[in-house]
Design a protein around this motif. Structure first.
Motif, PDB file in Angstrom:
ATOM      1  N   PRO A 200       1.494 -15.988  11.040  1.00 25.87           N
ATOM      2  CA  PRO A 200       1.233 -17.304  10.456  1.00 25.87           C
ATOM      3  C   PRO A 200      -0.173 -17.403   9.880  1.00 25.87           C
ATOM      4  O   PRO A 200      -1.149 -16.979  10.505  1.00 25.87           O
ATOM      5  CB  PRO A 200       1.432 -18.254  11.643  1.00 25.87           C
ATOM      6  N   GLY A 201      -0.240 -17.930   8.653  1.00 22.89           N
ATOM      7  CA  GLY A 201      -1.528 -18.110   7.995  1.00 22.89           C
ATOM      8  C   GLY A 201      -2.010 -16.920   7.193  1.00 22.89           C
ATOM      9  O   GLY A 201      -2.974 -17.043   6.431  1.00 22.89           O
ATOM     10  N   ALA A 202      -1.377 -15.769   7.338  1.00 22.72           N
ATOM     11  CA  ALA A 202      -1.803 -14.569   6.611  1.00 22.72           C
ATOM     12  C   ALA A 202      -1.132 -14.522   5.240  1.00 22.72           C
ATOM     13  O   ALA A 202      -0.005 -14.980   5.060  1.00 22.72           O
ATOM     14  CB  ALA A 202      -1.450 -13.312   7.397  1.00 22.72           C
ATOM     15  N   THR A 203      -1.835 -13.971   4.256  1.00 24.07           N
ATOM     16  CA  THR A 203      -1.226 -13.735   2.953  1.00 24.07           C
ATOM     17  C   THR A 203      -0.290 -12.536   3.039  1.00 24.07           C
ATOM     18  O   THR A 203      -0.353 -11.744   3.996  1.00 24.07           O
ATOM     19  CB  THR A 203      -2.283 -13.462   1.887  1.00 24.07           C
ATOM     20  N   VAL A 204       0.566 -12.393   2.034  1.00 25.27           N
ATOM     21  CA  VAL A 204       1.484 -11.253   2.023  1.00 25.27           C
ATOM     22  C   VAL A 204       0.708  -9.942   2.019  1.00 25.27           C
ATOM     23  O   VAL A 204       1.062  -8.985   2.734  1.00 25.27           O
ATOM     24  CB  VAL A 204       2.436 -11.348   0.818  1.00 25.27           C
ATOM     25  N   ASP A 205      -0.368  -9.875   1.252  1.00 21.26           N
ATOM     26  CA  ASP A 205      -1.158  -8.641   1.220  1.00 21.26           C
ATOM     27  C   ASP A 205      -1.802  -8.362   2.568  1.00 21.26           C
ATOM     28  O   ASP A 205      -1.899  -7.203   2.991  1.00 21.26           O
ATOM     29  CB  ASP A 205      -2.226  -8.727   0.126  1.00 21.26           C
ATOM     30  N   GLN A 206      -2.251  -9.389   3.244  1.00 20.95           N
ATOM     31  CA  GLN A 206      -2.817  -9.187   4.584  1.00 20.95           C
ATOM     32  C   GLN A 206      -1.759  -8.677   5.552  1.00 20.95           C
ATOM     33  O   GLN A 206      -2.048  -7.819   6.395  1.00 20.95           O
ATOM     34  CB  GLN A 206      -3.423 -10.498   5.089  1.00 20.95           C
ATOM     35  N   VAL A 207      -0.541  -9.189   5.424  1.00 19.99           N
ATOM     36  CA  VAL A 207       0.533  -8.706   6.290  1.00 19.99           C
ATOM     37  C   VAL A 207       0.818  -7.235   6.005  1.00 19.99           C
ATOM     38  O   VAL A 207       0.988  -6.431   6.935  1.00 19.99           O
ATOM     39  CB  VAL A 207       1.810  -9.551   6.097  1.00 19.99           C
ATOM     40  N   VAL A 208       0.872  -6.856   4.730  1.00 16.57           N
ATOM     41  CA  VAL A 208       1.073  -5.447   4.380  1.00 16.57           C
ATOM     42  C   VAL A 208       0.017  -4.586   5.062  1.00 16.57           C
ATOM     43  O   VAL A 208       0.328  -3.543   5.671  1.00 16.57           O
ATOM     44  CB  VAL A 208       1.040  -5.253   2.853  1.00 16.57           C
ATOM     45  N   ASP A 209      -1.238  -5.002   4.973  1.00 17.93           N
ATOM     46  CA  ASP A 209      -2.324  -4.234   5.584  1.00 17.93           C
ATOM     47  C   ASP A 209      -2.121  -4.095   7.093  1.00 17.93           C
ATOM     48  O   ASP A 209      -2.295  -3.002   7.662  1.00 17.93           O
ATOM     49  CB  ASP A 209      -3.669  -4.915   5.321  1.00 17.93           C
ATOM     50  N   ARG A 210      -1.737  -5.183   7.737  1.00 14.70           N
ATOM     51  CA  ARG A 210      -1.595  -5.157   9.196  1.00 14.70           C
ATOM     52  C   ARG A 210      -0.415  -4.290   9.628  1.00 14.70           C
ATOM     53  O   ARG A 210      -0.489  -3.599  10.650  1.00 14.70           O
ATOM     54  CB  ARG A 210      -1.442  -6.596   9.721  1.00 14.70           C
ATOM     55  N   VAL A 211       0.661  -4.315   8.853  1.00 14.79           N
ATOM     56  CA  VAL A 211       1.805  -3.476   9.212  1.00 14.79           C
ATOM     57  C   VAL A 211       1.466  -2.006   9.005  1.00 14.79           C
ATOM     58  O   VAL A 211       1.811  -1.155   9.847  1.00 14.79           O
ATOM     59  CB  VAL A 211       3.049  -3.873   8.401  1.00 14.79           C
ATOM     60  N   LEU A 212       0.775  -1.681   7.918  1.00 13.43           N
ATOM     61  CA  LEU A 212       0.378  -0.295   7.689  1.00 13.43           C
ATOM     62  C   LEU A 212      -0.526   0.217   8.810  1.00 13.43           C
ATOM     63  O   LEU A 212      -0.457   1.391   9.194  1.00 13.43           O
ATOM     64  CB  LEU A 212      -0.332  -0.154   6.345  1.00 13.43           C
ATOM     65  N   GLU A 213      -1.348  -0.667   9.367  1.00 11.33           N
ATOM     66  CA  GLU A 213      -2.225  -0.271  10.477  1.00 11.33           C
ATOM     67  C   GLU A 213      -1.442   0.136  11.718  1.00 11.33           C
ATOM     68  O   GLU A 213      -1.948   0.889  12.563  1.00 11.33           O
ATOM     69  CB  GLU A 213      -3.178  -1.415  10.825  1.00 11.33           C
ATOM     70  N   LEU A 214      -0.199  -0.324  11.825  1.00  3.41           N
ATOM     71  CA  LEU A 214       0.633   0.034  12.978  1.00  3.41           C
ATOM     72  C   LEU A 214       1.158   1.464  12.877  1.00  3.41           C
ATOM     73  O   LEU A 214       1.653   1.999  13.876  1.00  3.41           O
ATOM     74  CB  LEU A 214       1.811  -0.938  13.097  1.00  3.41           C
ATOM     75  N   GLY A 215       1.106   2.053  11.674  1.00  4.07           N
ATOM     76  CA  GLY A 215       1.517   3.442  11.542  1.00  4.07           C
ATOM     77  C   GLY A 215       2.595   3.770  10.536  1.00  4.07           C
ATOM     78  O   GLY A 215       2.752   4.944  10.178  1.00  4.07           O
ATOM     79  N   PRO A 216       3.417   2.816  10.077  1.00  2.00           N
ATOM     80  CA  PRO A 216       4.425   3.164   9.067  1.00  2.00           C
ATOM     81  C   PRO A 216       3.794   3.729   7.799  1.00  2.00           C
ATOM     82  O   PRO A 216       2.669   3.373   7.426  1.00  2.00           O
ATOM     83  CB  PRO A 216       5.112   1.821   8.786  1.00  2.00           C
ATOM     84  N   ARG A 217       4.527   4.607   7.141  1.00  2.00           N
ATOM     85  CA  ARG A 217       4.050   5.213   5.894  1.00  2.00           C
ATOM     86  C   ARG A 217       4.451   4.416   4.661  1.00  2.00           C
ATOM     87  O   ARG A 217       3.925   4.639   3.574  1.00  2.00           O
ATOM     88  CB  ARG A 217       4.603   6.641   5.771  1.00  2.00           C
ATOM     89  N   LEU A 218       5.386   3.481   4.843  1.00  2.00           N
ATOM     90  CA  LEU A 218       5.886   2.702   3.723  1.00  2.00           C
ATOM     91  C   LEU A 218       6.219   1.304   4.228  1.00  2.00           C
ATOM     92  O   LEU A 218       6.899   1.158   5.251  1.00  2.00           O
ATOM     93  CB  LEU A 218       7.140   3.364   3.133  1.00  2.00           C
ATOM     94  N   VAL A 219       5.741   0.283   3.517  1.00  2.00           N
ATOM     95  CA  VAL A 219       5.982  -1.111   3.899  1.00  2.00           C
ATOM     96  C   VAL A 219       6.445  -1.874   2.666  1.00  2.00           C
ATOM     97  O   VAL A 219       5.870  -1.723   1.580  1.00  2.00           O
ATOM     98  CB  VAL A 219       4.705  -1.764   4.464  1.00  2.00           C
ATOM     99  N   ALA A 220       7.481  -2.681   2.829  1.00  2.00           N
ATOM    100  CA  ALA A 220       7.969  -3.518   1.732  1.00  2.00           C
ATOM    101  C   ALA A 220       8.131  -4.946   2.234  1.00  2.00           C
ATOM    102  O   ALA A 220       8.610  -5.179   3.344  1.00  2.00           O
ATOM    103  CB  ALA A 220       9.296  -2.990   1.198  1.00  2.00           C
ATOM    104  N   ILE A 221       7.726  -5.915   1.406  1.00  2.00           N
ATOM    105  CA  ILE A 221       7.939  -7.328   1.688  1.00  2.00           C
ATOM    106  C   ILE A 221       8.606  -7.948   0.471  1.00  2.00           C
ATOM    107  O   ILE A 221       8.087  -7.874  -0.639  1.00  2.00           O
ATOM    108  CB  ILE A 221       6.627  -8.058   2.015  1.00  2.00           C
ATOM    109  N   THR A 222       9.771  -8.550   0.698  1.00  2.00           N
ATOM    110  CA  THR A 222      10.506  -9.196  -0.375  1.00  2.00           C
ATOM    111  C   THR A 222      10.156 -10.682  -0.425  1.00  2.00           C
ATOM    112  O   THR A 222       9.905 -11.303   0.601  1.00  2.00           O
ATOM    113  CB  THR A 222      12.021  -9.036  -0.186  1.00  2.00           C
ATOM    114  N   SER A 223      10.166 -11.237  -1.638  1.00  2.00           N
ATOM    115  CA  SER A 223       9.797 -12.644  -1.822  1.00  2.00           C
ATOM    116  C   SER A 223      10.761 -13.369  -2.746  1.00  2.00           C
ATOM    117  O   SER A 223      10.357 -14.198  -3.561  1.00  2.00           O
ATOM    118  CB  SER A 223       8.370 -12.741  -2.374  1.00  2.00           C
TER     119      SER A 223
END
Length: 305
Positions: A200-223
């Motif tokens: 909550p409160g994070a931009t889509v780009d911030q969410v991408v960054d946070r998910v990548l920090e968890l270790g996945p090599r590829l992240v997609a967010i649909t809008s």
């Protein structure tokens, strides 16, 4: 249509599955304009359906009952080339989701679902193992899904949280389960609604960054009508939406996910360049556009792509 010869549930699963999907299969009871129609649904089952319709060797490990709705699900998936694993026939009753379609085509859901612990599937590991949605969060089965992912020797593990707030508990508990699963995955896909609920409160780009920090090599967010973002640690691509006459959004994210799994199966998730991300993202958006242009989770066949 698929060129593969589907098997009946109860037979031994094919030894050469390219993708194994783990998660719920259910019946969507769709209410629109005062009429009620039943469709086969469940996010993981839809992903498996989309992969089968692409002609891929895909299996589904789920929980169904030997009742009218359970047999209808098996028949529907099998007709699209999906192997419903024999271990799936364990439920007392087949789960349902009542979907109310609003004037804008968006679906709101009420669920009647149980999710028990799953056995490990027999046979060799698939190249891609996909999990997500209710199956990744609903106790007691969710923990067995994570254990399965952690033990898997699949080349790729893909994950779509597909958050359903009506079924979930406190945000902190759900978020811990989400992160534990995302850390096991090489690919994570979510919608902008999932992202807003989880972060909550994070931009889509911030969410991408946070998910990548968890270790996945590829992240997609649909809008939705705004398209999608697909990213690796090195590159990020913004994919515009394809304009269509919207009927409803049922199965749109699952279509995107099945396209993403298909691309990962073909090319892997590591070392992708910007042009690769654009191609993968554009293919997924085009496929989803076909699904939203018709009623229910009617994912496209290979010939339509």
């Amino acid at each position: 249509m698929s060129t593969r010869s589907p098997r009946s549930v109860g037979e031994e699963p094919a030894p050469d599955l390219q993708v194994l999907v783990v998660g719920e299969a259910l019946v969507d009871i769709v209410e629109r304009d005062g009429e009620t129609v039943e469709h086969v649904g469940g996010s993981p089952a839809n992903v498996a359906l989309g992969l089968g319709r692409r002609g891929l060797a895909v299996g589904l490990l789920t929980q169904l009952a030997d009742d009218v709705r359970g047999r209808a699900i098996v028949e529907h998936l099998t007709a699209s080339g999906v192997e419903v694993l024999p271990e799936s026939m364990t439920a007392a009753a087949t789960s349902t989701a009542r979907a109310l379609i609003g004037a804008d085509g968006q679906a709101e859901y009420e669920f009647d679902i149980e999710w028990s612990a799953l056995p490990d599937p027999r046979g060799p590991a698939p190249r891609v193992l996909h999990a997500g949605s209710i199956a990744a969060f609903l106790a007691p089965g969710a923990e067995s899904v994570r254990q399965m992912l952690s033990r898997s020797t699949a080349q790729e593990i893909t994950f779509d949280p597909n958050i359903r707030p009506a079924l979930l508990g406190a945000h902190a508990t759900v978020f811990d389960d989400y992160e534990a699963t995302a850390r096991l995955a090489s690919v994570v896909k979510m919608s902008d609604q999932d992202a807003a609920w989880l972060y909550p409160g994070a931009t889509v780009d911030q969410v991408v960054d946070r998910v990548l920090e968890l270790g996945p090599r590829l992240v997609a967010i649909t809008s939705g009508a705004e398209g999608a973002i697909i990213a690796s640690p090195a590159h990020r691509a913004r994919i515009p939406a394809v304009r269509v006459d919207l009927v409803d959004t049922i199965g749109a994210g699952d279509t995107f996910m099945s396209s993403l799994v298909s691309s990962v199966l073909a090319h892997g998730s590591a070392g992708l360049g910007l042009s690769d991300l654009r191609r993968i993202g554009a293919s997924a958006v085009r496929a989803a556009a076909i699904t939203v242009s018709r009623a229910g989770a009617d994912l496209p066949w290979r010939s339509e792509l």
